[in-house]
Structures are given as structure tokens and as C-alpha cells.
Design a protein around this motif. Structure first.
Motif, short mmCIF file in Angstrom:
data_model
loop_
_atom_site.label_atom_id
_atom_site.label_comp_id
_atom_site.label_asym_id
_atom_site.label_seq_id
_atom_site.Cartn_x
_atom_site.Cartn_y
_atom_site.Cartn_z
N GLY A 125 0.83 -1.19 0.00
CA GLY A 125 0.00 0.00 0.00
C GLY A 125 0.87 1.24 0.00
N ALA A 126 0.21 2.37 0.14
CA ALA A 126 0.91 3.63 -0.08
C ALA A 126 1.73 4.08 1.14
CB ALA A 126 -0.10 4.70 -0.47
N PHE A 133 5.18 9.57 -12.48
CA PHE A 133 4.10 8.73 -11.96
C PHE A 133 3.09 8.51 -13.08
CE2 PHE A 133 0.25 7.84 -9.46
CZ PHE A 133 0.74 6.90 -8.58
N GLY A 170 10.34 4.88 -7.09
CA GLY A 170 10.07 3.43 -7.10
C GLY A 170 8.58 3.17 -7.15
N LEU A 171 8.15 2.45 -8.18
CA LEU A 171 6.70 2.21 -8.32
C LEU A 171 6.32 0.73 -8.31
CD1 LEU A 171 5.59 4.98 -10.88
CD2 LEU A 171 5.52 5.03 -8.39
N GLY A 198 -2.51 -4.98 1.04
CA GLY A 198 -1.87 -3.86 0.31
C GLY A 198 -0.96 -4.33 -0.82
N PRO A 199 -1.11 -3.71 -1.99
CA PRO A 199 -0.30 -4.09 -3.16
C PRO A 199 1.17 -3.68 -3.00
CG PRO A 199 -1.57 -2.12 -3.63
CD PRO A 199 -2.01 -2.58 -2.28
N VAL A 200 2.05 -4.39 -3.72
CA VAL A 200 3.48 -4.07 -3.60
C VAL A 200 3.94 -3.09 -4.67
CG1 VAL A 200 4.00 -6.25 -2.47
CG2 VAL A 200 4.25 -6.08 -4.96
N GLY A 201 3.00 -2.56 -5.44
CA GLY A 201 3.35 -1.55 -6.43
C GLY A 201 2.09 -0.82 -6.86
N VAL A 202 2.27 0.12 -7.77
CA VAL A 202 1.10 0.87 -8.26
C VAL A 202 0.40 0.00 -9.32
CG1 VAL A 202 0.32 3.06 -9.25
CG2 VAL A 202 2.31 3.02 -7.78
N PHE A 203 -0.35 -0.98 -8.82
CA PHE A 203 -0.91 -2.03 -9.70
C PHE A 203 -1.96 -1.48 -10.65
CE2 PHE A 203 -5.24 -2.88 -8.21
CZ PHE A 203 -5.24 -2.13 -7.04
N GLU A 204 -2.48 -0.27 -10.35
CA GLU A 204 -3.50 0.31 -11.22
C GLU A 204 -2.89 0.64 -12.59
OE1 GLU A 204 -2.66 1.41 -8.20
OE2 GLU A 204 -4.42 1.87 -6.97
N GLY A 248 -7.95 -3.00 2.32
CA GLY A 248 -7.09 -2.25 1.40
C GLY A 248 -7.17 -2.77 -0.02
P1 AMP Z 1 -3.70 0.73 0.48
O1 AMP Z 1 -5.10 1.23 0.31
O2 AMP Z 1 -3.02 1.17 1.72
O3 AMP Z 1 -3.63 -0.76 0.28
O4 AMP Z 1 -2.82 1.44 -0.67
C1 AMP Z 1 -3.01 1.10 -1.99
C2 AMP Z 1 -2.37 2.09 -2.90
O5 AMP Z 1 -0.98 2.12 -2.71
C3 AMP Z 1 -2.61 1.73 -4.34
O6 AMP Z 1 -3.42 2.71 -4.93
C4 AMP Z 1 -1.22 1.72 -4.95
O7 AMP Z 1 -1.16 2.36 -6.20
C5 AMP Z 1 -0.39 2.50 -3.94
N1 AMP Z 1 1.03 2.18 -4.04
C6 AMP Z 1 1.60 0.98 -3.98
N2 AMP Z 1 2.93 1.07 -4.20
C7 AMP Z 1 3.22 2.38 -4.40
C8 AMP Z 1 4.41 3.11 -4.69
N3 AMP Z 1 5.57 2.50 -4.80
N4 AMP Z 1 4.31 4.44 -4.86
C9 AMP Z 1 3.12 5.04 -4.75
N5 AMP Z 1 1.95 4.41 -4.47
C10 AMP Z 1 1.99 3.09 -4.30
#
Ligand code: AMP
Length: 397
Positions: A196-197, A273, A293-294, A318-324, A354
């Protein structure tokens, strides 16, 4: 834990709090029926026992005022189709009209009450409003995990009118069981993958789970607060410098509790971004200025893979990157695959709270993990170690 299986509903009216807060399109059609399908087993059990079901839910945020576009009448057909029984609807949840509809309800029938949040008393947890709702049922069933963290009239307060005639529905029981497995009864090694963020939104979770896990994988935007706190260069990556001390104290606490922390070692860095950005693999602590880092890098994913495949119990939040963005979704997809593989080998995996839930659905892992939570905020609060009021209300005598 008292569940619906502890009751026989023959000749009884079950007052069931469901979560039918479903999305509607412009024609007021239900565009995602997951939540209705999730409540089906509970409703069917009541009907098959020979009882009747009175369903109550909220829809949207009408702020205590009747608003036709948020009427639950819009979802009646969808509920009828999914349950396979014609659902009756009453355009109020309390008062004369509701009383009449309830009194006419026969065994084997379903009645859907109008949106609870047309009354401000619902969210206020008003005791008198809760008593009015309580009149409708012989047994109270809570099957709405998504609102179990709210002390609202229909989720919590109403339960006190039922003495021992109250229980969890199948969905809520499954959620509670899944959390218990991760937090208490799951086989070791237990691994939590937190992404996550921001660190700030996950801090209470991390502190609560450190006592319960063997491995902590940290990914996503949270990574850079840790890396910077340790003196690394994070370039333009998302970072909360004011949380540096907190990050270091988490690492220390983890060490003291023998929790192995796995931070990324390399990242997919981007010069903007944006899905069209230029990318480079960089060491996580040497990200150049102008780069951010994304996503998790290839070496990182190898480390994560080994830990996940060796785990017997896995929590993913929570995702490990900006999966969107497609270009930065590969790390999150890889982690989903490793969890699916570990699950296939016998591990228990819970995905909850999340955006990892959205990722799991988007990338089709839903059927390959043990359980995907239906409640965002409720799951987060459970992982933080809070006792949810909706759950406590059923457990109290
Ligand atoms: P959460 O709701 O806390 O699980 O956060 C999810 C968000 O974290 C998603 O929208 C992702 O795009 C964002 N995210 C994950 N990795 C990164 C990153 N490296 N830089 C910026 N945003 C991120």
C-alpha cells in the motif's frame, strides 16, 4: 462463537442484518452482485429450516433522509433472482407499514426493509430506533461484516434486545474464522505481506501483528519510509520522513520479537508517476533524483517468492506496487501468484483490507486464495486488534 447453525428457524422470523450496499448504474441496476451472493447461504438456511427472513441493510450515504435513488427497492429483483425466492419489499424499516408487512410474512418468505440510513438514528446507534427494529424478529442474525466495525443501531445496538437469541450468519462467521486463523490458530511459519501507499495507515496493524507472525514482507510505497530512515536514497519515491523514527522502531521491535523483516532490495523506478514513464531497475536505497520506485524489482520478487512459498499461513494487505498502472502491476501479480501457489500446497491465505482485495479480483486470484475478506475498514480494524462492536454485541449475553 454462536452461529446460525446453532439455531432452528422453523416457524421463526429471522431479523438479518445484511450488507446490500451494492453499486447501481444510472438505470438503478445492480452492477456487482457479490454482496448479495455472499448473504445467500444464511438466507437459504433460515428458509430451509422453515422460517422467514427479514432483511435489513443500508445503501449508500443518504444522511438520515429518504432519497429515492438510494431506495433498496432497486435491488429487490436482483435479490429475488439470486436467492431464487420472490422478495417482498416494504418502503420503510420501522412504523405501521413495516409492522403490517412483517405480520403478513409467512414461513419460507423473504421481506426486504427500506434503507436503514433513511433514518439518522441508524448511524447514531439510537436505542429506541434499535428497539423498533428488534420487534420484527424472533432471532437476530448479523451477517454484515462490512459494517461490523460500526456501532450502529442495526449492527450492534439491536442485538441487546435478543438475549441469547442472536448469532453470526455464515459470512460473518467465515470472516471471524479467517482472522482467527491468521492471528491465533494458523500453522507456522506465519507471514504478513503489507503493502500500500503509506506506513502511517498501517502502523497499528504492524504493531499488533508482530506478536503473531514469523515473517513480515514490506512492499509498495511504505518501503521508502523504511529505506530513507536507514539512510538510503529514495529519489522522488513516496515517503513519510516524519515517520522515520517509527519505521526504525518497528524494525527494532520486529528483531526483538524474532520476526524476520523482508524489505525490497531493488525496485522498478520510473521518471514519472505515469504508465508511459521510462523505467529502470534500481537498488532500493540508491534511487536517483527525478526517479521514483513504483513496483518491486526482480531480485526482490525472488526473495518474496521464497518466503511466501515456505509459509503455512499468509496474510496479504496492500499491493506491492502501483498495480492500477499496467507497467507497475507485475510485482503485485507475482505476489498473487506466489500466494496462490503456497495455497495450492496447503497454506491458508487471507487477503483483506485495502487495495490488495481489488488487485486479487482484478487479476483473477480470488478462487486461488483461501479467503478474500468482504470488509475493508472492518478487516483493517480487526487486524489492528480491535474488537468490532458488531461482533462483540453477538458475543455478549
Ligand atoms: P492501500 O489502500 O493502503 O492498500 O494502498 C493502496 C495504494 O498504494 C494503491 O493505490 C497503490 O497504487 C499505492 N502504491 C503501492 N505502491 C506504491 C508506490 N511504490 N508508490 C506510490 N503508491 C503506491
Amino acid at each position: 462463537m454462536k452461529t446460525i447453525d446453532d439455531f432452528n428457524f422453523e416457524g421463526k422470523k429471522a431479523l438479518i442484518r445484511v450488507d446490500f450496499n451494492v453499486p447501481l448504474n444510472e438505470a438503478f441496476e445492480v452492477t456487482d452482485t457479490n454482496r448479495i451472493e455472499a448473504a445467500k447461504p444464511t438466507i437459504i438456511k433460515v428458509l430451509e429450516d422453515g422460517g422467514s427472513a427479514i432483511l435489513m441493510s443500508h445503501l449508500g450515504r443518504p444522511k438520515g433522509q429518504p432519497s429515492p435513488e438510494l431506495s433498496l427497492s432497486h435491488i429487490c429483483d436482483a435479490v429475488s433472482d439470486i436467492i431464487g425466492v420472490e422478495v417482498k419489499f416494504v418502503s420503510d424499516c420501522i412504523g405501521k407499514e413495516a409492522e403490517e408487512a412483517v405480520s403478513q410474512l409467512e414461513d419460507g418468505e423473504i421481506l426486504l426493509l427500506e434503507n436503514l440510513r433513511f433514518y439518522e438514528e441508524e448511524e447514531a446507534g439510537d436505542a429506541d430506533f434499535a428497539k423498533q427494529l428488534a420487534q420484527w424478529g424472533d432471532i437476530y442474525v448479523n451477517d454484515a461484516f462490512g459494517t461490523a466495525h460500526r456501532a450502529h443501531a442495526s449492527t450492534t445496538v439491536v442485538a441487546s434486545s435478543f438475549g441469547d437469541q442472536k448469532c453470526f450468519g455464515y459470512l460473518l462467521a467465515k470472516e471471524i474464522k479467517a482472522i482467527e486463523t491468521v492471528m491465533e490458530t494458523g500453522k507456522k511459519p506465519v507471514t504478513a505481506i503489507l503493502g500500500g501507499a503509506k506506513v502511517s495507515s498501517k502502523i497499528t496493524i504492524i504493531e499488533n501483528i508482530l506478536d503473531k507472525i514469523d515473517h513480515l514482507i514490506i512492499g509498495g510505497g511504505m518501503t521508502y519510509t523504511f529505506v530513507k530512515a536507514r539512510g538510503g536514497k529514495v529519489g522522488d519515491s513516496i515517503c513519510e520522513p516524519d515517520k522515520a523514527d517509527l519505521a526504525l522502531s518497528i524494525l527494532e521491535k520486529a528483531k526483538a520479537k524474532n520476526v524476520e523483516v523482508h524489505l525490497p532490495v531493488d525496485v522498478i523506478a520510473a521518471d514519472a508517476f505515469s504508465n508511459d514513464a521510462q523505467t529502470k531497475v534500481m537498488p532500493v536505497d540508491q534511487i536517483e533524483a527525478g526517479w521514483q520506485g513504483l513496483d518491486a524489482g526482480p531480485e526482490t520478487l525472488e526473495i518474496f517468492k521464497k518466503v511466501i512459498l515456505d509459509s503455512k499461513t499468509i496474510l496479504w494487505n496492500g499491493p506491492v506496487g502501483v498495480f492500477e498502472m499496467e507497467q507497475f502491476s507485475k510485482g503485485t501479480i507475482a505476489v498473487g501468484n506466489y500466494i496462490a501457489e503456497a495455497t495450492d500446497k496447503g497454506a491458508f491465505s487471507l487477503v483483506g483490507g485495502g487495495d490488495s482485495v481489488a488487485a486479487v479480483k482484478q487479476f483473477g486470484f480470488e478462487s486461488q486464495v483461501s479467503y478474500v475478506s468482504t470488509g475493508g475498514g472492518a478487516m483493517l480494524e480487526s487486524l489492528e486488534g480491535k474488537v468490532l462492536p458488531g461482533i462483540a454485541a453477538i458475543l455478549e449475553d
